[in-house]
Write an enzyme that holds these catalytic residues in place. Structure first.
Site, PDB file in Angstrom:
ATOM      1  N   LYS A 123      -3.358 -11.195  -6.864  1.00 42.16           N
ATOM      2  CA  LYS A 123      -4.624 -11.617  -6.248  1.00 42.16           C
ATOM      3  C   LYS A 123      -5.781 -10.765  -6.774  1.00 42.16           C
ATOM      4  O   LYS A 123      -5.580  -9.596  -7.120  1.00 42.16           O
ATOM      5  CB  LYS A 123      -4.522 -11.579  -4.726  1.00 42.16           C
ATOM      6  CG  LYS A 123      -4.474 -10.215  -4.132  1.00 42.16           C
ATOM      7  CD  LYS A 123      -4.599 -10.248  -2.612  1.00 42.16           C
ATOM      8  CE  LYS A 123      -4.609  -8.804  -2.138  1.00 42.16           C
ATOM      9  NZ  LYS A 123      -4.776  -8.548  -0.768  1.00 42.16           N
ATOM     10  N   LYS A 140       0.834  -1.218   0.000  1.00 37.37           N
ATOM     11  CA  LYS A 140       0.000   0.000   0.000  1.00 37.37           C
ATOM     12  C   LYS A 140       0.853   1.247   0.000  1.00 37.37           C
ATOM     13  O   LYS A 140       0.462   2.261  -0.579  1.00 37.37           O
ATOM     14  CB  LYS A 140      -0.971  -0.007   1.184  1.00 37.37           C
ATOM     15  CG  LYS A 140      -2.099  -0.998   0.972  1.00 37.37           C
ATOM     16  CD  LYS A 140      -3.352  -0.630   1.728  1.00 37.37           C
ATOM     17  CE  LYS A 140      -4.479  -1.564   1.312  1.00 37.37           C
ATOM     18  NZ  LYS A 140      -5.585  -1.579   2.244  1.00 37.37           N
ATOM     19  N   LYS A 164     -10.214  -5.184  -6.117  1.00 41.54           N
ATOM     20  CA  LYS A 164     -11.035  -4.165  -6.783  1.00 41.54           C
ATOM     21  C   LYS A 164     -10.191  -3.232  -7.646  1.00 41.54           C
ATOM     22  O   LYS A 164     -10.715  -2.574  -8.526  1.00 41.54           O
ATOM     23  CB  LYS A 164     -11.810  -3.369  -5.741  1.00 41.54           C
ATOM     24  CG  LYS A 164     -10.889  -2.658  -4.755  1.00 41.54           C
ATOM     25  CD  LYS A 164     -11.636  -1.789  -3.803  1.00 41.54           C
ATOM     26  CE  LYS A 164     -10.712  -0.913  -2.971  1.00 41.54           C
ATOM     27  NZ  LYS A 164      -9.662  -1.552  -2.213  1.00 41.54           N
TER      28      LYS A 164
HETATM   29  P1  TYM Z   1      -9.593  -7.196   3.246  1.00 41.46           P
HETATM   30  O1  TYM Z   1     -10.686  -6.235   3.539  1.00 41.46           O
HETATM   31  O2  TYM Z   1      -8.548  -6.815   2.268  1.00 41.46           O
HETATM   32  O3  TYM Z   1     -10.183  -8.579   2.780  1.00 41.46           O
HETATM   33  C1  TYM Z   1     -11.224  -9.205   3.475  1.00 41.46           C
HETATM   34  C2  TYM Z   1     -11.105 -10.716   3.440  1.00 41.46           C
HETATM   35  O4  TYM Z   1     -11.105 -11.200   2.109  1.00 41.46           O
HETATM   36  C3  TYM Z   1      -9.940 -11.998   1.883  1.00 41.46           C
HETATM   37  N1  TYM Z   1      -9.500 -11.771   0.493  1.00 41.46           N
HETATM   38  C4  TYM Z   1      -9.218 -12.757  -0.353  1.00 41.46           C
HETATM   39  N2  TYM Z   1      -9.271 -14.111  -0.228  1.00 41.46           N
HETATM   40  C5  TYM Z   1      -8.945 -14.843  -1.312  1.00 41.46           C
HETATM   41  N3  TYM Z   1      -8.576 -14.303  -2.506  1.00 41.46           N
HETATM   42  C6  TYM Z   1      -8.513 -12.958  -2.681  1.00 41.46           C
HETATM   43  N4  TYM Z   1      -8.178 -12.445  -3.860  1.00 41.46           N
HETATM   44  C7  TYM Z   1      -8.844 -12.124  -1.576  1.00 41.46           C
HETATM   45  N5  TYM Z   1      -8.895 -10.777  -1.404  1.00 41.46           N
HETATM   46  C8  TYM Z   1      -9.294 -10.580  -0.128  1.00 41.46           C
HETATM   47  C9  TYM Z   1      -8.921 -11.488   2.888  1.00 41.46           C
HETATM   48  O5  TYM Z   1      -7.928 -12.446   3.157  1.00 41.46           O
HETATM   49  C10 TYM Z   1      -9.793 -11.193   4.083  1.00 41.46           C
HETATM   50  O6  TYM Z   1     -10.055 -12.373   4.819  1.00 41.46           O
HETATM   51  N6  TYM Z   1      -6.958  -6.414   7.400  1.00 41.46           N
HETATM   52  C11 TYM Z   1      -8.113  -7.081   6.819  1.00 41.46           C
HETATM   53  C12 TYM Z   1      -9.437  -6.658   7.447  1.00 41.46           C
HETATM   54  C13 TYM Z   1      -9.463  -6.820   8.922  1.00 41.46           C
HETATM   55  C14 TYM Z   1      -9.567  -8.041   9.638  1.00 41.46           C
HETATM   56  C15 TYM Z   1      -9.570  -7.690  11.016  1.00 41.46           C
HETATM   57  C16 TYM Z   1      -9.673  -9.386   9.259  1.00 41.46           C
HETATM   58  C17 TYM Z   1      -9.392  -5.805   9.828  1.00 41.46           C
HETATM   59  N7  TYM Z   1      -9.471  -6.316  11.081  1.00 41.46           N
HETATM   60  C18 TYM Z   1      -9.647  -8.650  12.012  1.00 41.46           C
HETATM   61  C19 TYM Z   1      -9.753 -10.353  10.270  1.00 41.46           C
HETATM   62  C20 TYM Z   1      -9.752  -9.992  11.625  1.00 41.46           C
HETATM   63  C21 TYM Z   1      -8.145  -6.759   5.338  1.00 41.46           C
HETATM   64  O7  TYM Z   1      -7.590  -5.781   4.893  1.00 41.46           O
HETATM   65  O8  TYM Z   1      -8.898  -7.638   4.621  1.00 41.46           O
END
Ligand code: TYM
Length: 332
Positions: free
Chosen positions: A196, A114, A199
Site C-alpha cells: 500500500k 509495525k 510515507k
Molecule cells: P492512518 O493514519 O494510517 O491512515 C489514515 C487513513 O488513511 C487511510 N489510508 C489509505 N487508504 C487507501 N490507500 C492507502 N494506501 C492508505 N493509507 C492510509 C487509512 O485507511 C485511514 O483511513 N489507526 C488509524 C488512525 C485512527 C483512526 C481512529 C481512524 C486512530 N483512531 C479512529 C478512524 C477512527 C491509522 O493508523 O490510520
C-alpha cells in the site's frame, strides 16, 4: 426533524498526508459533510507508539489540520480537533483495554507489521493501540467510520469490543460501521504495486503538498506491468500496476474503469501514466494552495482546534460518564 447520523475518523500525523489518505479517507469525509454530524481529528496520541521527533510532530499536527480544511472540511460543519486535547480518549482507552483480549490484539495486522519494522521498540502502546482506537470511535457514538481498507480490521475489533461491553452492561455504545470507498480504498505504491502507498516508500508515494513536477515525475516512473500487451485494461490479479493507476484515475475523475479503457484504447502506458499524473496534479493543486494560505494564519488554526476540542469534549464526556457509572466508578 430527524437527528443527523454521525461520522467520525482520524489520521495519525506521523508523516505528511498522501494520496492514499486522501482517496481512502478524507475525500469520503468531504463528500458526505452535509449529510452527517462530523468529527475528524489528528490522532497524535497514536503516533507515539513509534518514536517521533517532538518538533516535527507538533508541526505536522497543525499542517494536517490546515490540510483537512483545505481539502474541503469546513470547521463550521465539521468538528476538527486534536486527539490529545480531549482527555476522554485516554480515559476510555484504558477502560477498553480491559475489555479487549490479548488474542484479539495479537491478530492485528498493523501490530504485526509495525512490530516487524520497529523491532527495537515493541512497546505496550503499539500492542494496545486498537483499544485506544475503539475509544476514539465509541466516545462519539458514530454510525459510520470512513476509512481505507487497511483499517477495516481495527473497525471490526471496535465493533466486537462494543458488543462485548454492551452485552454486560446494556446498550452503552452504538455499533459503528466502517465506510470504505469503492475506488481508492487501497492505493498502492507507485514503485511497488504490491504494497500500500505509504510515507515509508517516498518515491512511490504522492504527498498532498508535493510540487506538480515531482508528482508528474513519480507517475511517469510508476511501475506498470511487464506484459507485452501495453494496453490499459483493468485486471488487478495480472496487471496490478495498471489497475492501481486506473483506480487512482477513477477516484480522481469519477470515471468508470470501462470509460477509462475506452479513453486510452490503443494509447499504451506511455500516454496513460502522464495523464494520471495530470489529473492528480489538478486535483491536488487547489488543496496545496489553500493549505499554504491557511497555515500562515496560526490564530485561525488555534481557534479551530480549540473550538473543536470543546465541542468534542462535551460529546465524549457524556459517553465516558455513562461508562464510568456502568462499571461502578464513584461519580465525582
Ligand atoms: P492512518 O493514519 O494510517 O491512515 C489514515 C487513513 O488513511 C487511510 N489510508 C489509505 N487508504 C487507501 N490507500 C492507502 N494506501 C492508505 N493509507 C492510509 C487509512 O485507511 C485511514 O483511513 N489507526 C488509524 C488512525 C485512527 C483512526 C481512529 C481512524 C486512530 N483512531 C479512529 C478512524 C477512527 C491509522 O493508523 O490510520
Amino acid at each position: 426533524m430527524d437527528e443527523k447520523k454521525v461520522m467520525l475518523s482520524g489520521i495519525q500525523p506521523s508523516g505528511d498526508l498522501h494520496l492514499g489518505n486522501y482517496l481512502g479517507a478524507i475525500k469520503n469525509w468531504v463528500d458526505r459533510t452535509e449529510e452527517f454530524d462530523n468529527y475528524y481529528f489528528m490522532a497524535d496520541m497514536h503516533t507515539i507508539t513509534v518514536r517521533q521527533n517532538p518538533a516535527d510532530l507538533r508541526r505536522r499536527t497543525l499542517e494536517q489540520l490546515a490540510q483537512y480544511i483545505a481539502c474541503g472540511l469546513d470547521p463550521e460543519k465539521n468538528t476538527l480537533f486534536i486527539q490529545s486535547h480531549v482527555h476522554q480518549h485516554a480515559e476510555l482507552g484504558w477502560v477498553l483495554q480491559c475489555y479487549t483480549m490479548f488474542g484479539e490484539l495479537s491478530r492485528m495486522t498493523q501490530f504485526k507489521d509495525k512490530s516487524a519494522k520497529h523491532k527495537e521498540n515493541i512497546n505496550g502502546g503499539l500492542f494496545t493501540y486498537p483499544s485506544l482506537m475503539a475509544a476514539d470511535i465509541l466516545l462519539y457514538q458514530p454510525d459510520f467510520v470512513p476509512v481505507g481498507e487497511d483499517q477495516k480490521q481495527h473497525c471490526e475489533l471496535t465493533r466486537d469490543v462494543a458488543q462485548r461491553f454492551n452485552s454486560i452492561y446494556g446498550d452503552v455504545f452504538k455499533i459503528p460501521e466502517p465506510y470504505i470507498p469503492k475506488a481508492g480504498a487501497r492505493v498502492m505504491g507507485l514503485t511497488a504495486p504490491d504494497s500500500k502507498m505509504s510515507k515509508s516508500m517516498p518515491e512511490g508515494c504522492v504527498f498532498l503538498m508535493e510540487k506538480p513536477e515531482d508528482i508528474q515525475r513519480k507517475f511517469k516512473r510508476a511501475i506498470t506491468d511487464s506484459d507485452t500487451e501495453n494496453c490499459v485494461h483493468y485486471d488487478p490479479a495480472n496487471k496490478p500496476g495498471v489497475a492501481n493507476l486506473m483506480s487512482i484515475y477513477s477516484a480522481v475523475t469519477g470515471r468508470s474503469y470501462e470509460a477509462i479503457e475506452q479513453e486510452f484504447a490503443g494509447c499504451g502506458y506511455g500516454k496513460f501514466k502522464p495523464a494520471v499524473g495530470d489529473a492528480v496534479v489538478e486535483c491536488l493543486r487547489p488543496i496545496r494552495e489553500e493549505a499554504t494560505r491557511i497555515l500562515a494564519d496560526k490564530a485561525y488554526l488555534e481557534n479551530v482546534y480549540k473550538a473543536g476540542a470543546e465541542k468534542a469534549s462535551y460529546v465524549a464526556n457524556k459517553t465516558l460518564r455513562k461508562v464510568y457509572k456502568k462499571i461502578g466508578f464513584v461519580a465525582r
